[in-house]
Design a protein around this motif. Sequence first.
Motif, PDB file in Angstrom:
ATOM      1  N   ALA A  73       0.825  -1.212   0.000  1.00 28.53           N
ATOM      2  CA  ALA A  73       0.000   0.000   0.000  1.00 28.53           C
ATOM      3  C   ALA A  73       0.861   1.265   0.000  1.00 28.53           C
ATOM      4  O   ALA A  73       0.577   2.220  -0.726  1.00 28.53           O
ATOM      5  N   ALA A  74       1.910   1.267   0.813  1.00 23.99           N
ATOM      6  CA  ALA A  74       2.785   2.440   0.875  1.00 23.99           C
ATOM      7  C   ALA A  74       3.446   2.692  -0.476  1.00 23.99           C
ATOM      8  O   ALA A  74       3.539   3.834  -0.946  1.00 23.99           O
ATOM      9  N   ASP A  75       3.906   1.616  -1.125  1.00 18.47           N
ATOM     10  CA  ASP A  75       4.543   1.741  -2.439  1.00 18.47           C
ATOM     11  C   ASP A  75       3.565   2.248  -3.494  1.00 18.47           C
ATOM     12  O   ASP A  75       3.972   2.902  -4.463  1.00 18.47           O
ATOM     13  N   ALA A  76       2.280   1.945  -3.294  1.00 23.62           N
ATOM     14  CA  ALA A  76       1.260   2.353  -4.268  1.00 23.62           C
ATOM     15  C   ALA A  76       0.785   3.788  -4.049  1.00 23.62           C
ATOM     16  O   ALA A  76      -0.043   4.287  -4.807  1.00 23.62           O
ATOM     17  N   GLY A  77       1.283   4.433  -2.994  1.00 23.25           N
ATOM     18  CA  GLY A  77       0.951   5.836  -2.794  1.00 23.25           C
ATOM     19  C   GLY A  77       0.017   6.158  -1.649  1.00 23.25           C
ATOM     20  O   GLY A  77      -0.376   7.314  -1.475  1.00 23.25           O
ATOM     21  N   VAL A  78      -0.362   5.142  -0.845  1.00 21.63           N
ATOM     22  CA  VAL A  78      -1.172   5.437   0.340  1.00 21.63           C
ATOM     23  C   VAL A  78      -0.280   6.191   1.326  1.00 21.63           C
ATOM     24  O   VAL A  78       0.782   5.704   1.719  1.00 21.63           O
ATOM     25  N   LYS A  79      -0.689   7.374   1.727  1.00 23.04           N
ATOM     26  CA  LYS A  79       0.206   8.291   2.459  1.00 23.04           C
ATOM     27  C   LYS A  79       0.567   7.794   3.848  1.00 23.04           C
ATOM     28  O   LYS A  79       1.714   7.887   4.279  1.00 23.04           O
ATOM     29  N   HIS A  80      -0.413   7.302   4.578  1.00 24.41           N
ATOM     30  CA  HIS A  80      -0.167   6.880   5.960  1.00 24.41           C
ATOM     31  C   HIS A  80      -0.627   5.438   6.134  1.00 24.41           C
ATOM     32  O   HIS A  80      -1.826   5.145   6.053  1.00 24.41           O
ATOM     33  N   VAL A  81       0.318   4.551   6.371  1.00 26.27           N
ATOM     34  CA  VAL A  81       0.027   3.136   6.588  1.00 26.27           C
ATOM     35  C   VAL A  81       0.561   2.758   7.960  1.00 26.27           C
ATOM     36  O   VAL A  81       1.757   2.920   8.237  1.00 26.27           O
ATOM     37  N   ARG A  82      -0.324   2.271   8.823  1.00 27.93           N
ATOM     38  CA  ARG A  82       0.082   1.942  10.192  1.00 27.93           C
ATOM     39  C   ARG A  82      -0.352   0.532  10.570  1.00 27.93           C
ATOM     40  O   ARG A  82      -1.435   0.081  10.203  1.00 27.93           O
ATOM     41  N   ILE A  83       0.511  -0.135  11.331  1.00 31.89           N
ATOM     42  CA  ILE A  83       0.188  -1.406  11.962  1.00 31.89           C
ATOM     43  C   ILE A  83       0.088  -1.132  13.452  1.00 31.89           C
ATOM     44  O   ILE A  83       1.042  -0.661  14.081  1.00 31.89           O
ATOM     45  N   THR A  84      -1.077  -1.373  14.028  1.00 37.10           N
ATOM     46  CA  THR A  84      -1.319  -1.012  15.418  1.00 37.10           C
ATOM     47  C   THR A  84      -2.460  -1.861  15.977  1.00 37.10           C
ATOM     48  O   THR A  84      -3.099  -2.611  15.243  1.00 37.10           O
ATOM     49  N   ASN A  85      -2.715  -1.727  17.267  1.00 36.53           N
ATOM     50  CA  ASN A  85      -3.854  -2.435  17.855  1.00 36.53           C
ATOM     51  C   ASN A  85      -4.996  -1.486  18.225  1.00 36.53           C
ATOM     52  O   ASN A  85      -6.049  -1.924  18.667  1.00 36.53           O
ATOM     53  N   GLN A  86      -4.774  -0.185  18.045  1.00 38.63           N
ATOM     54  CA  GLN A  86      -5.810   0.819  18.338  1.00 38.63           C
ATOM     55  C   GLN A  86      -5.720   1.954  17.333  1.00 38.63           C
ATOM     56  O   GLN A  86      -4.623   2.381  16.964  1.00 38.63           O
ATOM     57  N   LEU A  87      -6.861   2.465  16.929  1.00 37.54           N
ATOM     58  CA  LEU A  87      -6.868   3.572  15.975  1.00 37.54           C
ATOM     59  C   LEU A  87      -6.223   4.825  16.557  1.00 37.54           C
ATOM     60  O   LEU A  87      -5.675   5.653  15.823  1.00 37.54           O
ATOM     61  N   SER A  88      -6.273   4.962  17.888  1.00 37.96           N
ATOM     62  CA  SER A  88      -5.725   6.171  18.520  1.00 37.96           C
ATOM     63  C   SER A  88      -4.243   6.030  18.858  1.00 37.96           C
ATOM     64  O   SER A  88      -3.608   6.997  19.282  1.00 37.96           O
ATOM     65  N   ALA A  89      -3.680   4.822  18.683  1.00 34.49           N
ATOM     66  CA  ALA A  89      -2.269   4.603  19.013  1.00 34.49           C
ATOM     67  C   ALA A  89      -1.421   4.746  17.743  1.00 34.49           C
ATOM     68  O   ALA A  89      -1.842   4.403  16.653  1.00 34.49           O
ATOM     69  N   ALA A  90      -0.207   5.249  17.922  1.00 40.52           N
ATOM     70  CA  ALA A  90       0.678   5.488  16.783  1.00 40.52           C
ATOM     71  C   ALA A  90       1.091   4.196  16.095  1.00 40.52           C
ATOM     72  O   ALA A  90       1.175   4.121  14.878  1.00 40.52           O
ATOM     73  N   GLY A  91       1.364   3.155  16.893  1.00 39.79           N
ATOM     74  CA  GLY A  91       1.789   1.878  16.318  1.00 39.79           C
ATOM     75  C   GLY A  91       3.077   2.021  15.523  1.00 39.79           C
ATOM     76  O   GLY A  91       3.946   2.825  15.869  1.00 39.79           O
ATOM     77  N   THR A  92       3.158   1.262  14.431  1.00 40.23           N
ATOM     78  CA  THR A  92       4.329   1.306  13.571  1.00 40.23           C
ATOM     79  C   THR A  92       3.946   1.905  12.227  1.00 40.23           C
ATOM     80  O   THR A  92       3.056   1.405  11.544  1.00 40.23           O
ATOM     81  N   LEU A  93       4.599   2.999  11.867  1.00 41.30           N
ATOM     82  CA  LEU A  93       4.370   3.657  10.580  1.00 41.30           C
ATOM     83  C   LEU A  93       5.255   3.001   9.527  1.00 41.30           C
ATOM     84  O   LEU A  93       6.455   2.854   9.712  1.00 41.30           O
ATOM     85  N   ILE A  94       4.664   2.630   8.395  1.00 35.90           N
ATOM     86  CA  ILE A  94       5.416   2.022   7.303  1.00 35.90           C
ATOM     87  C   ILE A  94       5.972   3.126   6.409  1.00 35.90           C
ATOM     88  O   ILE A  94       5.224   3.977   5.926  1.00 35.90           O
ATOM     89  N   VAL A  95       7.285   3.118   6.216  1.00 37.25           N
ATOM     90  CA  VAL A  95       7.933   4.188   5.425  1.00 37.25           C
ATOM     91  C   VAL A  95       8.756   3.588   4.305  1.00 37.25           C
ATOM     92  O   VAL A  95       9.132   2.422   4.354  1.00 37.25           O
TER      93      VAL A  95
END
Length: 242
Positions: A220-242
């Motif tokens: 998704a990140a390679d395809a241009g989705v700006k913010h891709v996160r792996i997390t357990n909560q929508l309000s938590a930062a989790g891991t940002l894919i860069v």
Amino acid sequence: MKNLIVIKIGGTAISQLDPDFFARLAAWQKAGKKILIVHGGGSEISALSQKLQLPVKKENGIRITDQSVLELTKIVLLGITQPKLLLQLAEHQLPAIGLNAADQHLLVGQLLDFEKYGYVGQITAVNQPYLTLLLAKQIGVLAPMALQNSSWLNVNADSAAAAIASLLQAEELYLLTDVPGVLKANQVLPALNVAQAQRLRAAKIITTGMQPKISAAFQAADAGVKHVRITNQLSAAGTLIV
């Protein structure tokens, strides 16, 4: 699609959603965001398969799907996990609609590798005009299955969410999991790039269960989705894919 947020949530997690999850959805809706939830049901499919004495086999985190498992998958996703999530959204006064590939050929796909995985597919097209109309006023709750020439295909939920987010050029993609992000020495990595991911795989820190999620995130990140996160909560930062 402008203002689109795609969220992937597993079947087990549907029973564990907290008030923060629904509050965040409500806030996004109020802000004019379009929300599409792609839901899984893997644990429920495995449990029912065992009850019916059907094989439970996975390769690279992908469920091997013969005709019997395909039919069972459809029953679980459309008859158990999707209604369960829709009921919770209704209880929190969030307008939502259940969706699947057969709705105006919403998701079109092709076989991934029949010899290896059976009736497992990857998504190649989304009926964007139809989905845009639906998401204008309600949250979409979509099962990760696709159609190829009117035949159903099972699709890994993480891969499905990433493909849909990519094809629709979503602004954000959240891959929700049962841990707060990608972990190294029990610490959440705030960001993850390809080189880091390769090293963690080689060191067996990223295990089989997390691999499809990380692969989908980078897709998704390679395809241009700006913010891709792996997390357990929508309000938590989790891991940002860069």
